[in-house]
Write a protein that holds these residues in place. Structure first.
Motif, PDB file in Angstrom:
ATOM      1  N   GLN A 116      49.482  90.732 -44.789  1.00 50.57           N
ATOM      2  CA  GLN A 116      48.358  90.811 -43.864  1.00 50.57           C
ATOM      3  C   GLN A 116      48.076  89.388 -43.373  1.00 50.57           C
ATOM      4  OE1 GLN A 116      46.274  93.711 -46.991  1.00 50.57           O
ATOM      5  NE2 GLN A 116      45.029  93.573 -45.143  1.00 50.57           N
ATOM      6  N   TYR A 117      48.935  88.925 -42.477  1.00 56.16           N
ATOM      7  CA  TYR A 117      48.964  87.502 -42.145  1.00 56.16           C
ATOM      8  C   TYR A 117      47.718  87.027 -41.401  1.00 56.16           C
ATOM      9  CZ  TYR A 117      53.774  87.952 -43.665  1.00 56.16           C
ATOM     10  OH  TYR A 117      54.899  88.205 -44.412  1.00 56.16           O
ATOM     11  N   ASP A 118      47.161  87.858 -40.529  1.00 61.65           N
ATOM     12  CA  ASP A 118      45.953  87.438 -39.809  1.00 61.65           C
ATOM     13  C   ASP A 118      44.789  87.244 -40.778  1.00 61.65           C
ATOM     14  OD1 ASP A 118      47.212  87.392 -37.351  1.00 61.65           O
ATOM     15  OD2 ASP A 118      46.638  89.445 -36.830  1.00 61.65           O
ATOM     16  N   LYS A 122      42.887  83.657 -41.801  1.00 59.65           N
ATOM     17  CA  LYS A 122      41.425  83.505 -41.773  1.00 59.65           C
ATOM     18  C   LYS A 122      40.910  82.963 -43.102  1.00 59.65           C
ATOM     19  CE  LYS A 122      37.168  86.097 -40.879  1.00 59.65           C
ATOM     20  NZ  LYS A 122      36.585  87.424 -40.532  1.00 59.65           N
ATOM     21  N   ARG A 148      48.958  78.415 -44.994  1.00 62.90           N
ATOM     22  CA  ARG A 148      48.585  78.843 -43.638  1.00 62.90           C
ATOM     23  C   ARG A 148      49.755  78.622 -42.696  1.00 62.90           C
ATOM     24  NH1 ARG A 148      43.466  76.531 -40.240  1.00 62.90           N
ATOM     25  NH2 ARG A 148      44.879  74.745 -40.007  1.00 62.90           N
ATOM     26  N   CYS A 151      52.181  81.431 -43.004  1.00 60.36           N
ATOM     27  CA  CYS A 151      51.743  82.624 -42.268  1.00 60.36           C
ATOM     28  C   CYS A 151      51.991  82.458 -40.776  1.00 60.36           C
ATOM     29  CB  CYS A 151      50.266  82.893 -42.534  1.00 60.36           C
ATOM     30  SG  CYS A 151      49.906  83.412 -44.224  1.00 60.36           S
ATOM     31  N   HIS A 152      51.716  81.278 -40.245  1.00 55.03           N
ATOM     32  CA  HIS A 152      51.998  81.028 -38.834  1.00 55.03           C
ATOM     33  C   HIS A 152      53.488  81.148 -38.546  1.00 55.03           C
ATOM     34  CE1 HIS A 152      47.960  78.790 -38.265  1.00 55.03           C
ATOM     35  NE2 HIS A 152      47.912  79.932 -37.604  1.00 55.03           N
ATOM     36  N   ILE A 155      54.496  84.828 -38.276  1.00 53.54           N
ATOM     37  CA  ILE A 155      54.109  85.517 -37.037  1.00 53.54           C
ATOM     38  C   ILE A 155      54.590  84.752 -35.805  1.00 53.54           C
ATOM     39  CG2 ILE A 155      52.161  86.693 -38.112  1.00 53.54           C
ATOM     40  CD1 ILE A 155      50.280  84.667 -36.838  1.00 53.54           C
ATOM     41  N   LYS A 157      54.278  81.665 -34.748  1.00 52.49           N
ATOM     42  CA  LYS A 157      53.466  80.644 -34.087  1.00 52.49           C
ATOM     43  C   LYS A 157      53.923  79.293 -34.630  1.00 52.49           C
ATOM     44  CE  LYS A 157      49.511  83.608 -33.101  1.00 52.49           C
ATOM     45  NZ  LYS A 157      48.037  83.814 -33.220  1.00 52.49           N
TER      46      LYS A 157
END
Length: 219
Positions: A116-118, A122, A148, A151-152, A155, A157
């Motif tokens: 649940q990367y978003d 957060k 973090r 996670c970026h 996804i 980014k």
């Protein structure tokens, strides 16, 4: 005899300041300390389920005992089917221990493990913001930025990931894992030269995991 811990909560919507009071019984606190130490020993031996079970009453009866949440995290992170309970416990703890970067980081880790990367981003962002208030000398602060960044990267980014890895390296300069993942982000962002620089730096620090990248992409 009991003593009182007062937690100040601000109700902005009402425009008033209220105060939630937690009464801590010294005998209960001593019991919490003993159980936390027992749980820690169980965790070191791989008895995660039993450790989590003995910690749950501590969290319920003595909710202001911070080490219970840390040990609960260390136990349940190894029991995937119970992570919903862990998320609930960490969120409750963060209402008590406001601006606690460590607990926010642990919450991010659970979300990341669940892909649940978003939600993870957060939570890590909260941990990073709180660390700016509490001080960045806590030994795992570099990992807030590193995770973090991971996670970026997941996804796609890549520029945000690189920025996170840059800051993580400031806090942990000789960290081959950060260099490896920053190299991957550079490569995905179409900058093979910088990728190879990072992978070579990671190799000089002893990382063997980059050998396949070096042999495939840095000839």
């Amino acid at each position: 005899m009991k003593y009182v811990i007062a937690i100040v909560l601000f109700f902005q919507a009402l425009g008033i300041q209220a105060q939630e009071v937690y009464e801590v019984d010294p005998e209960e606190r001593n019991n919490s300390i003993v159980i936390a130490k027992t749980a820690q020993d169980m965790i070191s031996k791989g008895n995660y389920e039993t450790a989590s079970k003995i910690l749950e009453p501590v969290i319920e009866k003595d909710p202001t005992f911070h080490p219970a949440y840390v040990n609960y995290y260390n136990a349940i992170r190894n029991i995937p089917q119970k992570t919903d309970k862990l998320i609930e416990a960490l969120k409750s703890a963060m209402e008590i221990f406001e601006e606690d970067d460590e607990l926010a980081y642990y919450l991010g880790n659970i979300y990341q493990e669940r892909k649940q990367y978003d939600a993870a981003i957060k939570a890590y962002s909260s941990a990073i913001a709180y660390s700016k208030i509490n001080g960045e000398d806590f030994p795992i602060v570099w990992a807030y930025h590193f995770n973090r960044g991971n996670c970026h990267l997941k996804i796609k980014k890549f520029e945000r990931a690189i920025s996170d890895y840059d800051y993580a390296l400031k806090l942990s300069p000789d960290n081959s894992d950060i260099l490896t993942n920053r190299g991957t982000s550079h490569y995905q962002a179409k900058n093979a030269e910088k990728a190879c620089e990072d992978w070579n730096a990671a190799r000089r620090l002893g990382s063997k995991s980059v050998d396949r990248y070096l042999s495939s992409f840095c000839k």
